[in-house]
Design an enzyme around this catalytic site. Structure first.
Site, short mmCIF file in Angstrom:
data_model
loop_
_atom_site.label_atom_id
_atom_site.label_comp_id
_atom_site.label_asym_id
_atom_site.label_seq_id
_atom_site.Cartn_x
_atom_site.Cartn_y
_atom_site.Cartn_z
N ASP A 175 0.85 -1.18 0.00
CA ASP A 175 0.00 0.00 0.00
C ASP A 175 0.89 1.24 0.00
O ASP A 175 2.04 1.20 0.48
CB ASP A 175 -0.92 0.02 1.22
CG ASP A 175 -1.93 1.15 1.15
OD1 ASP A 175 -2.68 1.23 0.16
OD2 ASP A 175 -1.98 1.97 2.09
N HIS A 228 -5.80 6.48 7.29
CA HIS A 228 -5.10 5.54 6.42
C HIS A 228 -3.60 5.58 6.75
O HIS A 228 -3.04 6.62 7.05
CB HIS A 228 -5.28 5.94 4.95
CG HIS A 228 -6.66 5.71 4.44
ND1 HIS A 228 -6.93 5.22 3.18
CD2 HIS A 228 -7.87 5.90 5.02
CE1 HIS A 228 -8.23 5.14 3.01
NE2 HIS A 228 -8.83 5.55 4.11
N ASP A 249 -2.49 -0.53 6.64
CA ASP A 249 -3.42 -0.96 5.60
C ASP A 249 -2.93 -2.22 4.89
O ASP A 249 -3.73 -3.08 4.50
CB ASP A 249 -3.64 0.16 4.60
CG ASP A 249 -4.56 1.25 5.14
OD1 ASP A 249 -4.97 1.15 6.32
OD2 ASP A 249 -4.85 2.21 4.40
#
Length: 247
Positions: free
Chosen positions: A13, A160, A165
């Protein structure tokens, strides 16, 4: 076909200064975790990056990474070799892969490393967003929605973050593919596909797990109780697998 348990997966990610990449936005965080044999190995790659530009306010509201925090952090060129070595040859499992792959390709291109500026030439790209849409059509398939659907604890995800993540996505991916023994599926796509599903490939063969002796014994006990209630042979005995006993 190569068996999934033999594959090296890197769940990946990124966080960025904003979007799209065509407007000069850059990567500010990369997080990767390694999975082999459907287990997290404990190996990971994680770095914050100085992008040499300001982040959009909307992006900061999503990931919480401020420009001040990034002062003094390495630039992509400082970590490019280590990062490439970590992902090279792996199957990259990414949620909405076109976004992350586009940014990574751009970072290598800015360094003049054009041989690395197409990740699909060095890795297999597997998009879990396409996988989720195929399995749950018409439903929400964000990472948060998938965590809820597969009962994965994401209570620590107020903002986030690339490493968090990627760890959550690893759990989601393993839950979505439980019992599947092949990565030869319609969502293993090249980044150049632009998010389109393309030609559908076969899903993995169904894995049949035989009942244990204890489970067979418990099943027989239930059937015996049903036999007693109907004073004979219960209907379910007509559907018992041939040749399977609790002995």
């Amino acid at each position: 076909m190569e068996q999934q348990q033999d594959k090296r997966l890197v769940i990946l990610d990124t966080e960025t200064t904003g979007m799209p990449v065509s407007e000069g936005h850059r990567i500010i965080e990369i997080g990767c975790v390694e999975v082999i044999g459907r287990r997290l190995t404990g190996r990971h790659f994680h770095v914050y990056l100085q992008p040499d530009r300001e982040s959009d306010e909307d992006a900061i509201n999503v990931h919480g990474i401020t420009d001040a925090f990034l002062v003094g952090k390495p630039r992509f060129g400082d970590v490019a070799e280590e990062f490439f070595e970590f992902i090279q040859g792996a199957t990259l499992v990414i949620h909405n892969a076109a976004f992350d792959v586009g940014f990574i390709n751009n970072e290598f291109a800015l360094l003049g490393q054009h041989d690395r500026a197409d990740l699909a030439q060095h890795c297999t790209i597997l998009d879990t967003l396409l996988l989720a849409r195929a399995r749950h059509p018409g439903q929400r398939n964000s990472l948060d929605a998938l965590c809820k659907r597969y009962d994965i604890d994401n209570s620590g995800r107020d903002l986030h973050g690339a490493l968090l993540d990627s760890e959550l996505l690893a759990d989601v991916y393993l839950a979505m593919t439980r019992g599947q023994n092949s990565l030869t599926m319609d969502v293993a796509v090249e980044a150049s596909s632009g998010g389109e599903l393309g030609d559908a490939g076969p899903l993995g063969e169904i894995v049949v797990v035989a009942a244990s002796l204890d489970e067979l014994a418990a099943h027989e006990e239930v059937l015996a109780g049903l036999d007693k209630n109907v004073k004979g042979s219960c209907l379910w005995r007509n559907y018992s697998p041939a040749g399977v006993t609790a002995e």
